[in-house]
Design an enzyme around this catalytic site. Structure first.
Site, PDB file in Angstrom:
ATOM      1  N   GLU A 234       2.471  -1.063  11.814  1.00  0.00           N
ATOM      2  CA  GLU A 234       2.482  -0.216  10.612  1.00  0.00           C
ATOM      3  C   GLU A 234       3.881  -0.184   9.982  1.00  0.00           C
ATOM      4  O   GLU A 234       4.034  -0.250   8.764  1.00  0.00           O
ATOM      5  CB  GLU A 234       2.004   1.188  11.012  1.00  0.00           C
ATOM      6  CG  GLU A 234       2.044   2.232   9.927  1.00  0.00           C
ATOM      7  CD  GLU A 234       0.954   2.049   8.886  1.00  0.00           C
ATOM      8  OE1 GLU A 234       0.664   0.902   8.515  1.00  0.00           O
ATOM      9  OE2 GLU A 234       0.422   3.066   8.432  1.00  0.00           O
TER      10      GLU A 234
ATOM     11  N   THR B 220       3.412   0.874  -0.228  1.00  0.00           N
ATOM     12  CA  THR B 220       3.873   2.126   0.382  1.00  0.00           C
ATOM     13  C   THR B 220       5.387   2.251   0.256  1.00  0.00           C
ATOM     14  O   THR B 220       5.906   3.338  -0.024  1.00  0.00           O
ATOM     15  CB  THR B 220       3.437   2.168   1.863  1.00  0.00           C
ATOM     16  OG1 THR B 220       2.006   2.148   1.905  1.00  0.00           O
ATOM     17  CG2 THR B 220       3.922   3.426   2.556  1.00  0.00           C
TER      18      THR B 220
HETATM   19  N1  HSE Z   1       2.415   9.131   4.930  1.00  0.00           N
HETATM   20  C1  HSE Z   1       2.530   7.811   4.393  1.00  0.00           C
HETATM   21  C2  HSE Z   1       2.982   7.914   2.945  1.00  0.00           C
HETATM   22  C3  HSE Z   1       1.178   7.147   4.467  1.00  0.00           C
HETATM   23  O1  HSE Z   1       2.402   8.715   2.228  1.00  0.00           O
HETATM   24  O2  HSE Z   1       3.906   7.200   2.561  1.00  0.00           O
HETATM   25  C4  HSE Z   1       1.170   5.762   3.915  1.00  0.00           C
HETATM   26  O3  HSE Z   1      -0.140   5.261   3.995  1.00  0.00           O
END
Ligand code: HSE
Length: 288
Positions: free
Chosen positions: A130, A183
């Protein structure tokens, strides 16, 4: 009997769930990838087939491969593993596509090795993949993918994952705007500091959401599904976000927000009828 092959479902996940940036997540039972993992006599990890999306089969460049290697190097087993991935979750859509692959690989390998690792340890291995995909360490997608249901990541060092209750009559509706948001980009636009008054609102909402899940209180859940920290920034990246959110709530959704880092938008509803209504509402917004 020793099992040599396993086929698994790797669920999509909604991370953050509005107020719980980087800590809350939930697994979906109707959307996900499939993976076949088998033991081989020759050592090492190989990705032999990927269908659905064009992703690298080189182990060191693939989130499933990187997570598998993290477990493999720790376990040092006498065998190797082959991985086949039927990718159904679109990469970059905000519902944990990379996490599904990362967590699926280690979950399946653990089963074939006779379950030497706990779910928390598997989450730590999956975080390696991840982190490669998103450029940052967070477990709010991989934890629910491995544990199932709702989870809260109490901390990542040390990794502590809490399992939360999953009310049976709670449904999620997802809309996927046809754009991709990385992301890393969605994280780069967030501020380093937040005003104390927003922090107070946010942690009150996280606490209330956890309490709502424990007490199956949908009114409290609706009141808690608010994000005053991240959504104001990220919503600007998502076409028609305000409209879709307002319409979903006006038509009875408990709450509506950005799924993970987007662009998918999720709504939570009480029951299937409300979910169908919100699905039509979201479709109408995007088709007009
Ligand atoms: N918590 C992370 C974000 C999840 O919001 O950047 C990414 O899928």
């Amino acid at each position: 009997m020793n099992q040599n092959e396993i086929k698994i479902f790797c669920p999509a996940t909604i991370a953050n769930i509005s107020c719980g940036f980087d800590v809350l997540g939930v697994a979906l039972d109707a959307v996900g990838d499939e993976m076949i993992v088998r033991k081989t006599r020759y050592k090492g990890i190989r990705i032999t087939r990927i269908s659905g999306y064009d992703l690298p089969k080189t182990v060191e460049e693939n989130v499933a491969g990187i997570s598998a290697l993290a477990l493999y190097e720790h376990a040092q087993p006498e065998c190797g593993f082959e991985i086949e991935i039927d990718k159904k979750i679109k990469p970059g859509s905000g519902i944990g596509s990379s996490s599904a692959s990362a967590s699926g690989a280690v979950f399946a390998m653990n089963k074939l090795l006779g379950n030497p690792y706990s779910n928390t340890e598997l989450t730590a291995f999956a975080m390696a993949g991840e982190a490669f995909a998103s450029g940052s360490k967070h477990a709010d997608n991989v934890a629910p993918a491995i544990f199932g249901g709702f989870t809260l990541v109490k901390s990542i060092e040390p990794l502590v994952v809490l399992e939360l209750p999953s009310p049976k009559d709670l449904y999620a509706v997802l809309a996927h705007p046809q754009i991709e948001i990385k992301t890393s980009v969605a994280r780069s636009i967030l501020p380093d500091k937040i005003p104390l008054k927003d922090a107070i609102t946010q942690w009150a909402n996280v606490g209330s959401l956890v309490h709502a899940l424990h007490t199956n209180d949908h009114d409290l859940l609706a009141a808690a599904l608010k994000d005053v920290v991240v959504e104001p920034y990220r919503s600007q990246l998502i076409p028609h976000f305000d409209k879709i959110k307002n319409e979903a709530i006006n038509h009875g959704a408990l709450g509506c927000g950005i799924s993970g880092s987007g662009p998918s938008v999720f709504a939570l509803t009480s029951g299937m009828d409300a979910a169908k209504r919100i699905e039509r509402t979201m479709q109408d917004v995007y088709s007009t």
